[in-house]
Design a protein around this motif. Structure first.
Motif, PDB file in Angstrom:
ATOM      1  N   MET A  27       0.806  -1.215   0.000  1.00 31.44           N
ATOM      2  CA  MET A  27       0.000   0.000   0.000  1.00 31.44           C
ATOM      3  C   MET A  27       0.843   1.271   0.000  1.00 31.44           C
ATOM      4  O   MET A  27       0.314   2.358  -0.095  1.00 31.44           O
ATOM      5  CB  MET A  27      -0.967   0.001   1.189  1.00 31.44           C
ATOM      6  CG  MET A  27      -2.058  -1.046   1.053  1.00 31.44           C
ATOM      7  SD  MET A  27      -2.836  -1.068  -0.581  1.00 31.44           S
ATOM      8  CE  MET A  27      -3.761   0.451  -0.542  1.00 31.44           C
ATOM      9  N   ALA A  28       2.178   1.122   0.103  1.00 32.69           N
ATOM     10  CA  ALA A  28       3.041   2.301  -0.007  1.00 32.69           C
ATOM     11  C   ALA A  28       3.648   2.400  -1.402  1.00 32.69           C
ATOM     12  O   ALA A  28       4.343   3.348  -1.715  1.00 32.69           O
ATOM     13  CB  ALA A  28       4.146   2.238   1.029  1.00 32.69           C
ATOM     14  N   LEU A 322      -4.426  17.331  -4.008  1.00 32.29           N
ATOM     15  CA  LEU A 322      -4.850  16.047  -3.445  1.00 32.29           C
ATOM     16  C   LEU A 322      -6.320  16.065  -3.039  1.00 32.29           C
ATOM     17  O   LEU A 322      -6.974  15.032  -3.033  1.00 32.29           O
ATOM     18  CB  LEU A 322      -3.981  15.703  -2.225  1.00 32.29           C
ATOM     19  CG  LEU A 322      -2.506  15.460  -2.534  1.00 32.29           C
ATOM     20  CD1 LEU A 322      -1.736  15.218  -1.241  1.00 32.29           C
ATOM     21  CD2 LEU A 322      -2.328  14.261  -3.453  1.00 32.29           C
ATOM     22  N   TYR A 377      -3.026   6.799   0.593  1.00 31.41           N
ATOM     23  CA  TYR A 377      -4.040   7.136  -0.404  1.00 31.41           C
ATOM     24  C   TYR A 377      -5.444   6.801   0.104  1.00 31.41           C
ATOM     25  O   TYR A 377      -6.415   7.461  -0.255  1.00 31.41           O
ATOM     26  CB  TYR A 377      -3.808   6.333  -1.696  1.00 31.41           C
ATOM     27  CG  TYR A 377      -2.736   6.826  -2.621  1.00 31.41           C
ATOM     28  CD1 TYR A 377      -2.501   6.157  -3.814  1.00 31.41           C
ATOM     29  CD2 TYR A 377      -1.953   7.942  -2.348  1.00 31.41           C
ATOM     30  CE1 TYR A 377      -1.529   6.571  -4.693  1.00 31.41           C
ATOM     31  CE2 TYR A 377      -0.968   8.361  -3.228  1.00 31.41           C
ATOM     32  CZ  TYR A 377      -0.757   7.667  -4.411  1.00 31.41           C
ATOM     33  OH  TYR A 377       0.213   8.070  -5.292  1.00 31.41           O
ATOM     34  N   GLU A 378      -5.510   5.747   0.961  1.00 37.21           N
ATOM     35  CA  GLU A 378      -6.847   5.335   1.403  1.00 37.21           C
ATOM     36  C   GLU A 378      -7.484   6.375   2.317  1.00 37.21           C
ATOM     37  O   GLU A 378      -8.690   6.382   2.501  1.00 37.21           O
ATOM     38  CB  GLU A 378      -6.793   3.963   2.098  1.00 37.21           C
ATOM     39  CG  GLU A 378      -6.090   3.915   3.426  1.00 37.21           C
ATOM     40  CD  GLU A 378      -4.571   3.782   3.307  1.00 37.21           C
ATOM     41  OE1 GLU A 378      -4.055   3.803   2.158  1.00 37.21           O
ATOM     42  OE2 GLU A 378      -3.905   3.672   4.355  1.00 37.21           O
ATOM     43  N   LYS A 379      -6.655   7.294   2.866  1.00 34.87           N
ATOM     44  CA  LYS A 379      -7.219   8.318   3.742  1.00 34.87           C
ATOM     45  C   LYS A 379      -7.702   9.534   2.943  1.00 34.87           C
ATOM     46  O   LYS A 379      -8.356  10.413   3.487  1.00 34.87           O
ATOM     47  CB  LYS A 379      -6.178   8.759   4.792  1.00 34.87           C
ATOM     48  CG  LYS A 379      -5.799   7.606   5.733  1.00 34.87           C
ATOM     49  CD  LYS A 379      -5.184   8.094   7.031  1.00 34.87           C
ATOM     50  CE  LYS A 379      -3.749   8.466   6.836  1.00 34.87           C
ATOM     51  NZ  LYS A 379      -2.982   8.567   8.082  1.00 34.87           N
ATOM     52  N   ILE A 380      -7.369   9.586   1.678  1.00 33.25           N
ATOM     53  CA  ILE A 380      -7.837  10.707   0.862  1.00 33.25           C
ATOM     54  C   ILE A 380      -9.302  10.447   0.519  1.00 33.25           C
ATOM     55  O   ILE A 380      -9.660   9.345   0.124  1.00 33.25           O
ATOM     56  CB  ILE A 380      -6.985  10.852  -0.410  1.00 33.25           C
ATOM     57  CG1 ILE A 380      -5.539  11.185  -0.020  1.00 33.25           C
ATOM     58  CG2 ILE A 380      -7.553  11.915  -1.337  1.00 33.25           C
ATOM     59  CD1 ILE A 380      -4.582  11.288  -1.172  1.00 33.25           C
ATOM     60  N   PRO A 381     -10.158  11.462   0.702  1.00 32.05           N
ATOM     61  CA  PRO A 381     -11.592  11.207   0.492  1.00 32.05           C
ATOM     62  C   PRO A 381     -11.936  10.936  -0.972  1.00 32.05           C
ATOM     63  O   PRO A 381     -11.107  11.077  -1.862  1.00 32.05           O
ATOM     64  CB  PRO A 381     -12.250  12.520   0.955  1.00 32.05           C
ATOM     65  CG  PRO A 381     -11.188  13.544   0.898  1.00 32.05           C
ATOM     66  CD  PRO A 381      -9.890  12.834   1.140  1.00 32.05           C
TER      67      PRO A 381
END
Lengths: 614, 367
Positions: A27-28, A322, A377-381
């Motif tokens: 995921m990184a 972002l 990226y998963e925290k970006i809405p």
């Protein structure tokens, strides 16, 4: 690339389980393709994107692990042994012909080594990552390559420098230069290779008049060493090279020679000089530890550091791009964990100097990506974009769609056939236009030529189905034909093509009916299609070939209809059946197609039929 | 004497009418009495031969009879219509196959392309197409892929012989006029070159989706083909964000695979986007099963990982904007690309890419 869990732990504190670490790395941006437990360790196979050569090493991945897990990166071990070389027993000169080809060259001489098998821990680590163990010296260079990312090379010093027993060498000159035309070298795989001016080599010149190898190639720089100077069981003295070569030059050289090695792979992606010198000392330390030997000489020419320009990171721009509010403090923390130097300039921006070895960081967007992917990226809405509609009408697409509906309604199936065909296929159909659009590097003769007509490919599809015992087949395809016109311009033409063959059968209330599909069926389909598209009636004009008819709309040739000739049928292995095929040229039809409709009044009274005898 | 005849006829008719059961019989009766050579015609014909003083009475009686017969026939007709007895129909054996016109089919790849383009056109995108024979600039340089760098290796291409032939494209795709360009020509290895063409030909804002054939020199096997289809998409405007990319692609994936699909946005690298991402969806095969069970079962579709890669995407790189003459400080955008065959294979459970191009009817008729 492969590396192991325990090896990573030498450089960073890891509390996560091997699987959890694999997920975190994936995921990184380091995609873990497989994770296997072997010999008490866990082997990761990671796919490394071409922009991150710094990940081609355990140390590089360890730094990444530290950044994404928030743990401490312990870095390269600082060697404690003395770097003093004692009384200089050699006068070693390094000559670099062009510093653009080689920005840094370091060489060290270690005398009195005992070449033998590597200790278990070293052998096992290499084997786990898929590297064969050869002898302790070669293994150490490979170990340090995978650990630090810096390719090293060890030469048997005595084979470079020939000397009589007991006689110390007076001078040794190592040159990094372009090979001369017609120079040759036998590489460690035993193959003699011809060199040229676009290949970088390492050459050695002892200066001694007797027994000398005068400035002749001892290695293909950054790619592969020479057989003559290879480290073997009888080697006593070693010359250790650590350098930085021009990526483009290494790539061109190894491509010309048809080679790929772990060294070349790293050099062509770009290595920072900051890795070279510590890697070299690490190797020397291991050589001393595992095979004895004393460091007698160390030289270096070129830039040990790359001065990087500071890049400005605007916090506003990052947040806007972002779509999430990551603040300056967080950005600074992430970038510093990745080894960058960050100076905050108020709340709105930072000035960042990229970490050594991070040649991929060149501009603001690169920094923004680093922050976003480590932050997650998963925290970006998830937001829906506001799309401002700009009308881009595509009339051809509407025409093609209408045609497909009609053709499918008439009972034909849509086929998609290859645009590349073999010359043989075209020959069988007696198609040999003056200039075919040919492929320079086809993988096989089946892909040699771009098709100038769709008929052979569609006929082939019909033939295939007839061979599968389909009683009757009908296909259409709307695709491109490729040609070269008289001005030498390459053309792509959209073609409506169809092919029918075999027998169609159907049931009526009175019983079954059957008929062989032929020219009239194709004519019926084409006329129906053209009528529906608003083109109107066309004429079917015989040509000198009795099997072929030109489809004309007035003076304009809009297509062709033909019975596939016997020779072509034989080539396609079609027995006891015929195939009829046709093409319509969209360019010719375009002006004639009228999909717009206008109403005209219908009569009030029904029609009456009258038989008239004249 | 005729008077007696008339009464007898009346009685006889009533009886006959009673006995009738089909319209055929009724028609015979009608012809028998009311036809050109029927009973009533005969009676009417007898009138001139009768004594004058009897004609009027007889005529009236004949007329009354005619009316009565007509009435009876009409009544009986109505009764028969309501009854609709079985012998009025030709019996049909419904076990026989139905009779219908055979219709053809649209190719499954076209169906998938139409479906995907439909999802995007519903969001306001336009569909644009571009040429398959491209220039090195449009396929590589303009997209920030340097010709002399390892990142180029991922985009192996077919080159066209006769380098230096000018390329001309007929109007109808992306609306640009014929170019006379020198330089190497190749078969495009992705649909991304149309980004360059469209951005050069139009000003932002843009929302475009591009389907088309692409070519790569890959050895052909069950999951690789040297020719396949891609759909490219991109949005350019003044405030396009990474979160918008996530939104558009989530909406797309749910449209193609269903609302329950889960998604993963994984950092990756493409030379023409930064940040870049690869988008995975939860495995369609073991979707109903928890991921750990999937791994145990070594699912043939996802190899036990539980995730399937379907798309590459990212924010358009400033270098690409510079090549097409857009100000990267003013505009931002995202781009994405997907392999149509791959999506079709996942959606329909097809296991061999070569089936799409073999055009076997037994394959095509399944879609």
């Amino acid at each position: 690339m492969k590396l192991t869990y325990n090896w990573l732990k030498d450089f960073v504190e890891i509390k996560l389980s091997p699987q959890a670490l694999a997920d975190k790395l994936t995921m990184a941006g380091l995609e873990v393709k497989s994770l296997d437990e072997q010999n008490g360790d866990f082997v990761y196979e990671i796919e490394i994107t071409s922009n991150r050569p710094d990940w081609l090493s355990v140390v590089g991945v360890a730094r990444e692990v530290a950044a994404v897990t928030g743990k401490r990166f312990t870095g390269m071990p600082v060697s404690r042994f003395s770097r003093r070389t004692g009384a200089p027993a050699h006068r070693l000169t390094i000559r670099v012909e062009n510093k653009k080809d080689c920005s840094l060259y370091t060489a060290k001489i270690i005398e009195g080594v005992k070449v033998g098998p590597s200790p278990d821990w070293l052998r096992q680590r290499l084997e786990l990552i898929g590297c064969r163990s050869i002898n302790n010296i070669v293994d150490i260079t490979n170990y340090v390559l995978f650990e630090t990312g810096e390719p090293l090379h060890a030469f048997d010093l005595d084979k470079i420098v020939s000397r009589s027993a007991g006689e110390p060498v007076c001078r040794l000159a190592i040159t990094t230069r372009r090979a001369k035309e017609n120079e040759e070298i036998i590489t460690i795989d035993g193959i003699k290779r011809a060199l040229n001016n676009d290949i970088l080599i390492i050459a050695a010149d002892t200066g001694s008049p007797a027994h000398r190898i005068t400035g002749s190639p001892i290695a293909i720089a950054g790619v592969m060493g020479g057989k003559e100077t290879e480290v073997t069981a009888s080697t006593k003295n070693v010359l250790l090279e650590a350098a930085v070569f021009n990526p483009g030059l290494i790539r061109r050289g190894r491509q010309q020679l048809g080679l790929q090695t772990d060294s070349a792979y790293r050099f062509e992606r770009g290595i920072g000089p900051e890795a070279a010198i510590p890697a070299s000392w690490r190797a020397v330390e291991l050589i001393r530890e595992l095979s004895g030997g004393e460091l007698k000489c160390a030289r270096s020419v070129g830039a040990a550091r790359l001065t990087r320009k500071a890049i400005n990171l605007s916090i506003d721009r990052m947040q806007t791009l972002l779509g999430v509010k990551i603040d300056g403090t967080t950005a600074k923390r992430i970038l510093e964990a990745l080894g960058c130097k960050v100076a905050v300039r108020g709340r709105k921006s930072c000035s960042v100097v990229a970490a050594p070895g991070r040649l991929d960081i060149q501009s603001e967007v690169d920094l923004i990506e680093e922050v976003a992917r480590v932050w997650g990226y998963e925290k970006i809405p998830v937001t829906i974009p506001t799309v401002k509609i700009q009308s881009m009408p595509n009339p051809q697409r509407c025409q093609i769609s209408a045609a497909k509906t009609v053709l499918a309604g008439l009972g034909l199936d849509e086929a998609i056939t290859y645009s590349l065909v073999s010359r043989e296929l075209l020959d069988a159909f007696k198609i040999s236009p003056e200039l075919l659009v040919e492929v320079q590097n086809p993988l096989s003769s089946d892909q040699a030529v771009l098709r100038p007509t769709l008929i052979p490919s569609l006929a082939k599809a019909v033939a295939y189905n007839l061979a599968q015992k389909q009683p009757g087949v009908g296909f259409f395809e709307i695709g491109n034909a490729y040609s070269v016109d008289q001005d030498g311009c390459v053309q792509e033409q959209t073609i409506f093509a169809l092919a029918v063959g075999g027998q169609r059968s159907w049931l009526t209330a009175q019983g079954a009916g059957r008929e062989t599909l032929g020219l009239l069926h194709a004519k019926g389909i084409i006329q129906t299609l053209l009528t529906r598209l608003g083109v109107g009636q066309v004429e079917w004009v015989a040509s000198e070939n009795p099997q072929e008819y030109a489809i004309m709309r007035g003076k304009q040739r809009v297509g062709v209809l033909q019975n596939i000739p016997a020779k072509a049928l034989a080539y396609l292995d079609v027995k006891h059946a015929g195939i009829v095929a046709a093409q319509l040229y969209l360019d010719a039809l375009k002006g004639l197609i009228g999909l717009k409709k206008t109403f005209s009044d219908i009569p009030r009274y029904p029609a009456i039929t009258r038989d008239i005898s004249v | 004497m005729p008077g007696i005849d008339i009464e007898a006829i009346k009685v006889s008719i009533e009886a006959q009418a009673q006995a009738i059961n089909s319209s055929a019989e009724l028609e015979s009766l009608r012809v028998q009495y009311l036809g050109r050579k029927g009973v009533l015609a005969q009676l009417t014909g007898a009138i001139p031969g009768m004594p004058v003083e009897e004609r009027a009475v007889f005529g009236r009686q004949v007329n009354a009879l005619k009316n009565r017969i007509t009435e009876l026939i009409e009544q009986k007709q109505k009764v028969l219509e309501l009854q609709a007895g079985p012998q009025d129909y030709t019996h049909v054996d419904m076990g026989m196959p139905g009779l219908a016109q055979e219709i053809g089919r649209i190719h499954p790849l076209t169906q998938v392309i139409d479906e995907i383009c439909g999802i995007f056109t519903a969001m306001g995108f336009s569909v644009v197409e571009g040429p398959e024979i491209e220039t090195e600039f449009n396929n590589f340089t303009g997209l920030n892929i340097p010709l002399d760098h390892p990142s180029r290796d991922a985009f192996d291409t077919f080159y066209i012989k006769c380098a230096g032939i000018p390329v001309s494209r007929l109007a109808g795709s992306a609306g640009s006029p014929a170019h006379r360009l020198t330089g190497k020509l190749l078969l495009r290895s992705h649909t991304s070159p149309v980004q360059i063409r469209t951005m050069k030909a139009h000003k932002p804002p843009l929302a475009v989706v591009v389907p088309g054939r692409v070519y790569r020199p890959d050895a052909v096997d069950a999951s690789h083909s040297f020719m396949f289809h891609q759909i490219e998409g991109f949005v350019v405007d003044t405030q396009i964000r990474f979160s918008d990319l996530k939104g558009a692609l989530t909406h797309f994936a749910q449209g193609v695979f269903g609302k329950d699909i889960r998604m993963r946005f994984r950092p990756h690298f493409f030379p023409f986007t930064e940040p870049s991402v690869e988008v995975d969806v939860s495995c369609v095969m073991c979707q109903s099963v928890k991921v750990s069970k999937c791994q145990q079962r070594r699912c043939s579709v996802c190899g036990g990982k539980g995730w399937l890669e379907i798309l590459g995407a990212g924010m358009i790189h400033p270098s690409v904007f510079k090549h097409v003459g857009y100000d990267p400080k003013k505009y931002s955008g995202f781009a994405f690309g997907m392999g149509v065959e791959r999506i079709a294979m996942l959606k329909y459970g097809i296991n061999d890419i070569r089936l799409f191009f073999e055009n076997d009817r037994r394959f095509l008729e399944q879609f």
